[in-house]
Design an enzyme around this catalytic site. Structure first.
Site, PDB file in Angstrom:
ATOM      1  N   ALA A   1       0.855  -1.185   0.000  1.00 25.72           N
ATOM      2  CA  ALA A   1       0.000   0.000   0.000  1.00 25.72           C
ATOM      3  C   ALA A   1       0.889   1.233   0.000  1.00 25.72           C
ATOM      4  CB  ALA A   1      -0.873  -0.016   1.239  1.00 25.72           C
TER       5      ALA A   1
ATOM      6  N   GLY B   1       0.385  -5.208   0.647  1.00 20.97           N
ATOM      7  CA  GLY B   1      -0.758  -5.228  -0.261  1.00 20.97           C
ATOM      8  C   GLY B   1      -0.388  -5.784  -1.632  1.00 20.97           C
TER       9      GLY B   1
ATOM     10  N   GLU C   1       3.870  -5.740   6.942  1.00 17.50           N
ATOM     11  CA  GLU C   1       3.040  -4.716   7.591  1.00 17.50           C
ATOM     12  C   GLU C   1       3.378  -4.541   9.071  1.00 17.50           C
ATOM     13  OE1 GLU C   1       2.000  -6.881   5.380  1.00 17.50           O
ATOM     14  OE2 GLU C   1       0.400  -6.063   4.133  1.00 17.50           O
TER      15      GLU C   1
HETATM   16  N1  CAA Z   1       4.554   3.526  -0.066  1.00 17.04           N
HETATM   17  C1  CAA Z   1       5.019   4.733  -0.420  1.00 17.04           C
HETATM   18  N2  CAA Z   1       6.307   4.976  -0.761  1.00 17.04           N
HETATM   19  C2  CAA Z   1       7.157   3.927  -0.727  1.00 17.04           C
HETATM   20  C3  CAA Z   1       6.740   2.633  -0.348  1.00 17.04           C
HETATM   21  C4  CAA Z   1       5.362   2.450  -0.027  1.00 17.04           C
HETATM   22  N3  CAA Z   1       4.879   1.257   0.304  1.00 17.04           N
HETATM   23  N4  CAA Z   1       7.811   1.810  -0.401  1.00 17.04           N
HETATM   24  C5  CAA Z   1       8.850   2.553  -0.801  1.00 17.04           C
HETATM   25  N5  CAA Z   1       8.459   3.830  -0.991  1.00 17.04           N
HETATM   26  C6  CAA Z   1       9.296   4.944  -1.463  1.00 17.04           C
HETATM   27  C7  CAA Z   1      10.403   5.305  -0.482  1.00 17.04           C
HETATM   28  O1  CAA Z   1       9.960   6.229   0.472  1.00 17.04           O
HETATM   29  C8  CAA Z   1      11.445   5.893  -1.411  1.00 17.04           C
HETATM   30  O2  CAA Z   1      11.041   7.207  -1.707  1.00 17.04           O
HETATM   31  P1  CAA Z   1      12.138   8.370  -1.913  1.00 17.04           P
HETATM   32  O3  CAA Z   1      12.995   7.931  -3.058  1.00 17.04           O
HETATM   33  O4  CAA Z   1      11.321   9.582  -2.165  1.00 17.04           O
HETATM   34  O5  CAA Z   1      12.896   8.443  -0.614  1.00 17.04           O
HETATM   35  C9  CAA Z   1      11.294   5.067  -2.689  1.00 17.04           C
HETATM   36  O6  CAA Z   1       9.979   4.483  -2.624  1.00 17.04           O
HETATM   37  C10 CAA Z   1      12.314   3.943  -2.831  1.00 17.04           C
HETATM   38  O7  CAA Z   1      12.308   3.186  -1.631  1.00 17.04           O
HETATM   39  P2  CAA Z   1      13.678   2.671  -0.948  1.00 17.04           P
HETATM   40  O8  CAA Z   1      14.639   3.789  -0.849  1.00 17.04           O
HETATM   41  O9  CAA Z   1      13.275   1.989   0.310  1.00 17.04           O
HETATM   42  O10 CAA Z   1      14.180   1.638  -2.044  1.00 17.04           O
HETATM   43  P3  CAA Z   1      14.840   0.205  -1.847  1.00 17.04           P
HETATM   44  O11 CAA Z   1      15.067  -0.288  -3.225  1.00 17.04           O
HETATM   45  O12 CAA Z   1      15.966   0.284  -0.888  1.00 17.04           O
HETATM   46  O13 CAA Z   1      13.716  -0.710  -1.142  1.00 17.04           O
HETATM   47  C11 CAA Z   1      11.528  -1.688  -0.820  1.00 17.04           C
HETATM   48  C12 CAA Z   1      12.520  -1.008  -1.801  1.00 17.04           C
HETATM   49  C13 CAA Z   1      12.065  -3.043  -0.366  1.00 17.04           C
HETATM   50  C14 CAA Z   1      10.202  -1.836  -1.520  1.00 17.04           C
HETATM   51  C15 CAA Z   1      11.379  -0.769   0.432  1.00 17.04           C
HETATM   52  O14 CAA Z   1      11.069   0.558   0.005  1.00 17.04           O
HETATM   53  C16 CAA Z   1      10.284  -1.198   1.354  1.00 17.04           C
HETATM   54  O15 CAA Z   1      10.494  -2.060   2.180  1.00 17.04           O
HETATM   55  N6  CAA Z   1       9.100  -0.561   1.248  1.00 17.04           N
HETATM   56  C17 CAA Z   1       7.990  -0.813   2.162  1.00 17.04           C
HETATM   57  C18 CAA Z   1       7.313  -2.119   1.869  1.00 17.04           C
HETATM   58  C19 CAA Z   1       6.174  -2.329   2.797  1.00 17.04           C
HETATM   59  O16 CAA Z   1       6.282  -2.192   3.998  1.00 17.04           O
HETATM   60  N7  CAA Z   1       5.014  -2.664   2.240  1.00 17.04           N
HETATM   61  C20 CAA Z   1       3.821  -2.873   3.017  1.00 17.04           C
HETATM   62  C21 CAA Z   1       3.052  -1.596   3.084  1.00 17.04           C
HETATM   63  S1  CAA Z   1       1.656  -1.725   4.149  1.00 17.04           S
HETATM   64  C22 CAA Z   1       0.507  -2.557   3.244  1.00 17.04           C
HETATM   65  O17 CAA Z   1       0.731  -2.933   2.138  1.00 17.04           O
HETATM   66  C23 CAA Z   1      -0.796  -2.780   3.989  1.00 17.04           C
HETATM   67  C24 CAA Z   1      -1.950  -3.054   3.148  1.00 17.04           C
HETATM   68  O18 CAA Z   1      -1.979  -3.070   1.953  1.00 17.04           O
HETATM   69  C25 CAA Z   1      -3.239  -3.268   3.754  1.00 17.04           C
END
Ligand code: CAA
Length: 706
Positions: free
Chosen positions: A68, A107, A130
């Site tokens: 998400a 998500g 999450e």
């Molecule tokens: N939402 C919004 N922005 C996100 C994002 C997300 N889920 N994941 C990453 N981004 C953004 C980061 O803030 C970053 O932005 P900036 O360049 O402006 O700083 C950009 O994307 C790149 O991210 P990273 O610097 O972290 O890049 P990476 O290649 O080192 O890692 C990744 C990539 C493994 C996807 C890491 O970003 C990550 O772990 N993201 C979160 C994943 C996560 O927790 N997902 C679950 C979300 S909650 C959910 O999904 C609940 C639901 O649906 C009900």
């Protein structure tokens, strides 16, 4: 249904009777509200089009969906509507296949689990992280994943938030087929081949929720056992407990009941302060990597080899941090014995990692082999970066830097690992102050995530950019700090340690202060921490600074009294606590000492509540944080939070001290400062930036206006 012109954030392409839905929401294809709407609408169109037999969901660029859009959790969006996209995929009348590369997280994986089948590149990673954001999967993740992998595996995966690779996911049944190749095109070709074959074979529309269940026959005792096993680890955390409840529901109730239960628990988590704090830390650590005002054109210098001065605790840890990432290290000491002693300690540390199973013997041997010792400065000359990690003494450090300046090749970066000394005074003895910076590692340096990158008055932008990028390479989190006594972390620590001492004079005991801080979520109280570090070093520093101490400020000599008794902490069997081996226990002798000290100082002791202890200590941290911001030592309040979460064990789920202050209300914190100033004097002299932030209601508002 016709092919559409590319429309953000979802493109639609036809390959014969297969519809290819390309998710296009850079940088990580996060499931924003707009994307979810586009998915629902497009699924309705594919359902209605008789010429379409199957749908492939794939992410553009280098990733599937990373979850998400975390930024949207702070918006008040109607939550059940958030599930419509997932439900539309789950209810598809056409065969659906998720094609995964990069990451399918949160998500993203939940979307894939709504598809009938899943294929992936070998390099792909999947997971439900999450929990790390204080949430639980709210779109069926806790119900679907355990149906595929079983309750035990589901509990582990979802409560840990682990990302697993595609081969492991295939073994667990999450992925149906791994397709060959490395990129988007290979994945699409593989997914098309899989889908055509599935259509040809008449494979069923296999809904995870209806057709798969590894949950049948789950031992009902499993859930309570899992709760008991993890109770300590989860102290203070909301989400993991609720995840167990959700999976228990999946195993014991109908789909409809479990799915509704999950949504209710998700919403509870979403509204919790923990969720807000954990998302704050997620973005704060990414923000911290960016140096304000430093353009993208400033590229870090390449660092292929490193030299380290000193093979003590810090020098050894730093050497290991580099060697573990494949970077060769030359380590200099004053004598062969010192080198050998240092090597022995590193060997022991590697042996421990191998025996614990966190590192293979081969990898440990290879890392240690990358570290070579020398007694000769000339041997370091060709290193791209040298880090000095010798005794904390200005004259000693300056001497080392003079020698380094003489031998190091032009362009090499000269770093000091000092934890509080003046970088500019160190740089001043060299002919290249632009190449000098502080790299303040935290002990043990091969483990601790924080790296304070300290900017000297003349450090060049490229020098700083190199320090920041190096941290990422080492798997660390960098925070840029200005040059002052203690930089960000230790300067704040000194302030809050001082208030902790005053609290002893006023009525508290060391064990009460420590218990209050532990209750707040810190891994260890300040007095236990001091006992572990040793009290004699601070005593010596205080003696050195006594002549210049501002005499009008409140001061305590209580810590000196403790040292005068020969109590230097754990290593002498006594400090603030008494020790049986490493086991600390309250010491009546210390309590007596404190009571007598208060009486002599004319302070009437009063009971202090744990709540007041936490408030006073946290406010002291925030107060110093505000000064640090005002002076430009930290660029952002969130950088201070990152420093404390990664360097000092501040509970991540509380977001850091500056975030805590915002949650209390900055005006409220300012009022506490005013009150402390009235009662305790000029250690609490009002700070202009705190007043401004209190008026504006946030740190960001004042950061922007500066
Ligand atoms: N939402 C919004 N922005 C996100 C994002 C997300 N889920 N994941 C990453 N981004 C953004 C980061 O803030 C970053 O932005 P900036 O360049 O402006 O700083 C950009 O994307 C790149 O991210 P990273 O610097 O972290 O890049 P990476 O290649 O080192 O890692 C990744 C990539 C493994 C996807 C890491 O970003 C990550 O772990 N993201 C979160 C994943 C996560 O927790 N997902 C679950 C979300 S909650 C959910 O999904 C609940 C639901 O649906 C009900």
């Amino acid at each position: 249904m016709n092919e559409t012109a590319p429309q953000v954030p979802l493109h639609f392409r036809r390959q014969g009777d297969i519809a290819v839905l390309i998710i296009d929401n850079p940088p990580v294809n996060a499931l924003s509200q707009a994307l979810r709407k586009a998915i629902s609408e497009t699924m309705a169109l594919t359902d209605a089009d008789p010429s379409i037999k199957a749908v492939i969901l794939i992410g553009s660029g280098s990733t599937f969906i990373a979850g998400a859009d975390i930024r949207e959790f702070n918006l008040k969006l109607p939550a059940p509507a958030g599930r419509a996209a997932y439900d539309s995929v789950d209810a598809s009348k056409k065969l659906t296949v998720a094609a995964i590369h990069g990451n399918a997280l949160g998500g993203g994986l939940e979307t894939a689990l709504c598809c009938h089948y899943r294929v992936a590149l070998r390099s792909a990673r999947v997971g439900l992280p999450e929990v790390l954001l204080g949430l639980l999967p709210g779109a069926g993740g806790t119900q679907r994943l355990p149906r595929i992998v079983g309750a035990a595996e589901g509990l582990e995966l979802i409560t840990s938030g682990a990302h697993i690779d595609a081969p492991k996911a295939a073994t667990l049944g999450i992925i149906d087929e791994i397709v060959p190749g490395e990129d988007f095109d290979a994945l699409l070709q593989g997914a098309l081949a899989f889908t055509r074959q599935a259509l040809a074979q008449g494979k069923p529309l296999r809904q995870v929720r209806a057709t798969l269940s590894k949950l049948a026959g789950t031992d009902p005792a499993l859930f309570q056992e899992f709760r008991n096993k993890n109770a300590r680890k989860w102290t203070g955390l909301i989400a993991p407990q609720k995840i167990v409840d959700c999976i228990e529901m999946a195993a014991t109730r109908s789909w409809d009941e479990g799915y509704a239960f999950e949504l209710a628990r998700f919403l509870e988590c979403k509204e919790s302060p923990q969720r807000a704090a954990l998302s704050h830390v997620f973005f704060a650590e990414r923000e911290a990597a960016k140096i304000p005002g430093l353009g993208r054109e400033i590229k870090p210098l390449p660092v292929a080899s490193v030299a380290i001065i000193g093979a003590g605790t810090m020098g050894g840890g730093i050497a290991m941090a580099f060697a573990n990432k494949g970077i060769p290290v030359k380590q200099l000491e004053m004598s062969a014995e010192a080198l050998q002693r240092g090597r022995g300690i590193m060997q022991k540390n590697y042996d421990t990692s191998v025996s614990r199973g966190s590192l293979s013997k081969d990898k440990a041997d290879a890392a240690l082999a990358r570290i070579t010792g020398t007694l000769d400065y000339q041997d370091l000359a060709q290193a791209d970066l040298v880090i000095e990690a010798v005794f904390e003494d200005m004259a000693v450090k300056q001497e080392v830097f003079r020698k380094l300046d003489a031998v190091m090749k032009p362009g090499a970066i000269l770093a000091t690992n000092t934890s509080y000394l003046d970088i500019d005074q160190i740089a001043a003895v060299t002919q290249r102050p632009e190449s000098v910076l502080g790299l303040h590692f935290f002990s043990p340096a091969n483990v601790m995530k924080l790296l304070e990158v300290v900017r000297g008055a003349r450090s060049a932008p490229q020098t700083l950019a190199t320090g920041m990028s190096l941290a990422k390479r080492l798997g660390k989190i960098a925070v840029l700090a200005g040059n002052c006594d203690g930089f960000i972390g230790n300067r704040i620590l000194a302030n809050y340690a001082r208030e902790a001492e005053f609290l002893l004079e006023e009525g508290a005991t060391p064990w009460q202060v420590d218990e209050a801080l532990k209750g707040f979520g810190l891994p260890m109280g300040i007095f236990l921490m001091r006992d572990m570090a040793g009290l004699d070093i601070g005593w010596r520093v205080r003696q050195r600074k006594e002549a210049t101490r501002p005499k009008h400020l409140r001061h305590t000599t209580l810590p000196d009294r403790i040292c005068e008794m020969g109590r230097f902490g754990q290593k002498t069997g006594a400090g603030y606590y008494q020790y049986q081996g490493r086991e600390a226990s309250p010491d009546p002798a210390i309590e007596q000492l404190i009571i007598e000290y208060s009486a002599k100082a004319g302070i009437t002791r009063k009971p202090v509540s744990n709540e007041e202890i936490v408030r006073r200590i946290l406010t002291a941290m925030v107060y110093e944080g505000a000064k640090i911001l005002e002076e430009g030592i930290a660029s952002r309040a969130s950088d201070i939070d990152v420093t404390y979460v990664y360097g000092y064990g501040f509970p991540r789920y509380r977001g850091g001290p500056m975030f805590w202050a915002e949650q209390q209300g900055l005006a409220q914190v300012r009022d506490w400062v005013l009150e402390y100033h009235r009662v305790h004097g000029d250690h609490w002299k009002p700070v202009r930036l705190l007043d401004e932030a209190a008026a504006a209601g946030s740190w960001k508002a004042v950061e922007r206006s500066r």
